[in-house]
Design an enzyme around this catalytic site. Structure first.
Site, mmCIF file in Angstrom:
data_model
loop_
_atom_site.group_PDB
_atom_site.id
_atom_site.type_symbol
_atom_site.label_atom_id
_atom_site.label_comp_id
_atom_site.label_asym_id
_atom_site.label_seq_id
_atom_site.Cartn_x
_atom_site.Cartn_y
_atom_site.Cartn_z
ATOM 1 N N LEU A 1 -10.715 10.886 -58.956
ATOM 2 C CA LEU A 1 -9.551 10.009 -58.835
ATOM 3 C C LEU A 1 -9.060 9.889 -57.411
ATOM 4 C CD1 LEU A 1 -7.557 11.302 -61.940
ATOM 5 C CD2 LEU A 1 -8.991 9.257 -61.799
ATOM 6 N N GLY A 2 -9.411 10.841 -56.561
ATOM 7 C CA GLY A 2 -8.945 10.800 -55.179
ATOM 8 C C GLY A 2 -9.350 12.052 -54.433
ATOM 9 N N GLU A 3 -9.327 11.951 -53.104
ATOM 10 C CA GLU A 3 -9.737 13.079 -52.269
ATOM 11 C C GLU A 3 -8.893 13.117 -51.009
ATOM 12 O OE1 GLU A 3 -13.785 14.872 -50.130
ATOM 13 O OE2 GLU A 3 -13.879 13.039 -51.342
ATOM 14 N N GLY A 4 -8.434 14.325 -50.645
ATOM 15 C CA GLY A 4 -7.678 14.524 -49.414
ATOM 16 C C GLY A 4 -8.363 15.548 -48.534
ATOM 17 N N ALA B 1 -8.221 18.822 -50.903
ATOM 18 C CA ALA B 1 -8.309 18.790 -52.362
ATOM 19 C C ALA B 1 -8.983 17.522 -52.872
ATOM 20 C CB ALA B 1 -6.911 18.911 -52.966
ATOM 21 N N LYS C 1 -7.006 19.241 -60.219
ATOM 22 C CA LYS C 1 -6.846 19.195 -58.768
ATOM 23 C C LYS C 1 -7.546 20.414 -58.186
ATOM 24 C CE LYS C 1 -3.264 18.614 -55.216
ATOM 25 N NZ LYS C 1 -1.793 18.484 -54.994
ATOM 26 N N ASP D 1 10.030 14.883 -51.056
ATOM 27 C CA ASP D 1 8.991 13.890 -50.772
ATOM 28 C C ASP D 1 8.920 12.854 -51.886
ATOM 29 O OD1 ASP D 1 7.090 12.618 -49.236
ATOM 30 O OD2 ASP D 1 5.423 13.837 -49.961
#
Length: 256
Positions: free
Chosen positions: A15-18, A21, A38, A135
């Site tokens: 679903l996503g990558e940083g 993580a 996650k 945030d």
């Protein structure tokens, strides 16, 4: 934290990558329940700011374990080994930013009222526990399949003092949702930083665009003052004593 995770989840898609993580959609093989996983890297080696678990991860786990609310993301399990930590959380279909900026989704006033009521309920609950989110932004308001919201991303959350006398960093909250006291470098603040962010999200739901889209801290202040007027000691006692205070030309063209 549990030991190395048992192979009970089937990864379905990323679903996503940083930087630290990756988030996956996954299915519990026993129950068929869809969750989000996650996976967070444990940093090992030289030449990095820290080794071990990112401090924001520790903070997020700590707060999610201590809060339970229908409109706050639920942490089901924490699993890990020496190389990574996996947080098993609710799976959500999308976030508020997707809805706001969609060209095909119309947001009615009843939708806005519903979203705001849920967000206010969740933040009021957090503040009753002396927790600041720090945030809040549309990307951190997830939408469940039934249309309810889940506030997520507690990496910047913080316990604050009953009398607002604990110094904290001003470098929090994504700029477009950052309150004037933070932009002026205040290290003594409270619930107002979350309430300001909620107000910005409220306006964005109507406008379908950010209310204060500054590209630097100075331009952010200018965006705010252009619409709301420039504060001074008569309207904001003590503003001129804030660490990063800069006098601005008085703005009189205030949006009603």
């Amino acid at each position: 934290m549990e030991e190395k995770p048992v192979k009970i989840y089937e990864k379905l898609e990323c679903l996503g990558e940083g930087s630290y993580a990756k988030v996956f959609k996954a299915r519990d093989k026993k129950t068929n329940v869809i969750v989000a996983i996650k996976k967070i890297k444990v940093i090992i080696g030289h030449g990095v700011d820290f080794c071990g678990i990112n401090p924001t991860t520790i903070r997020e786990i700590r707060f999610l374990k201590s809060i339970e609310h229908p409109y706050i993301i639920k942490l089901h399990h924490v699993m890990g080994d020496s190389l990574k930590i996996s947080l098993i959380i609710d799976y959500m279909e999308g976030d508020l930013r997707n809805i706001i900026h969609s060209r095909t989704i119309a947001i009615s006033q009843s939708h806005i009222k519903s979203y705001m009521k849920m967000m206010v309920d969740a933040i009021s609950f957090m503040h009753s526990k002396w927790i600041l989110h720090r945030d809040l932004k549309p990307e951190n308001i997830l939408i469940a399949p039934d249309g309810t919201i889940r506030i997520t991303d507690f990496g910047l959350a913080r316990i604050y003092g009953h009398f607002h006398d604990i110094e904290m960093t001003a470098n929090v909250v994504t700029r477009w949702y950052r309150s004037p006291e933070l932009l002026y470098g205040s290290t003594l603040y409270g619930e107002g930083v979350d309430v300001w962010a909620l107000g910005c999200i409220f306006a964005e739901l109507f406008l379908k665009a950010p209310l204060f889209p500054g590209d630097s801290d100075l331009s952010q202040l200018n965006e705010i003052f252009e619409k709301l007027g420039t504060p001074d000691e008569s309207t904001w006692p003590g503003v001129s004593t804030l660490p990063d205070y800069i006098p601005y030309k008085k703005k009189t063209n205030i949006v009603p």
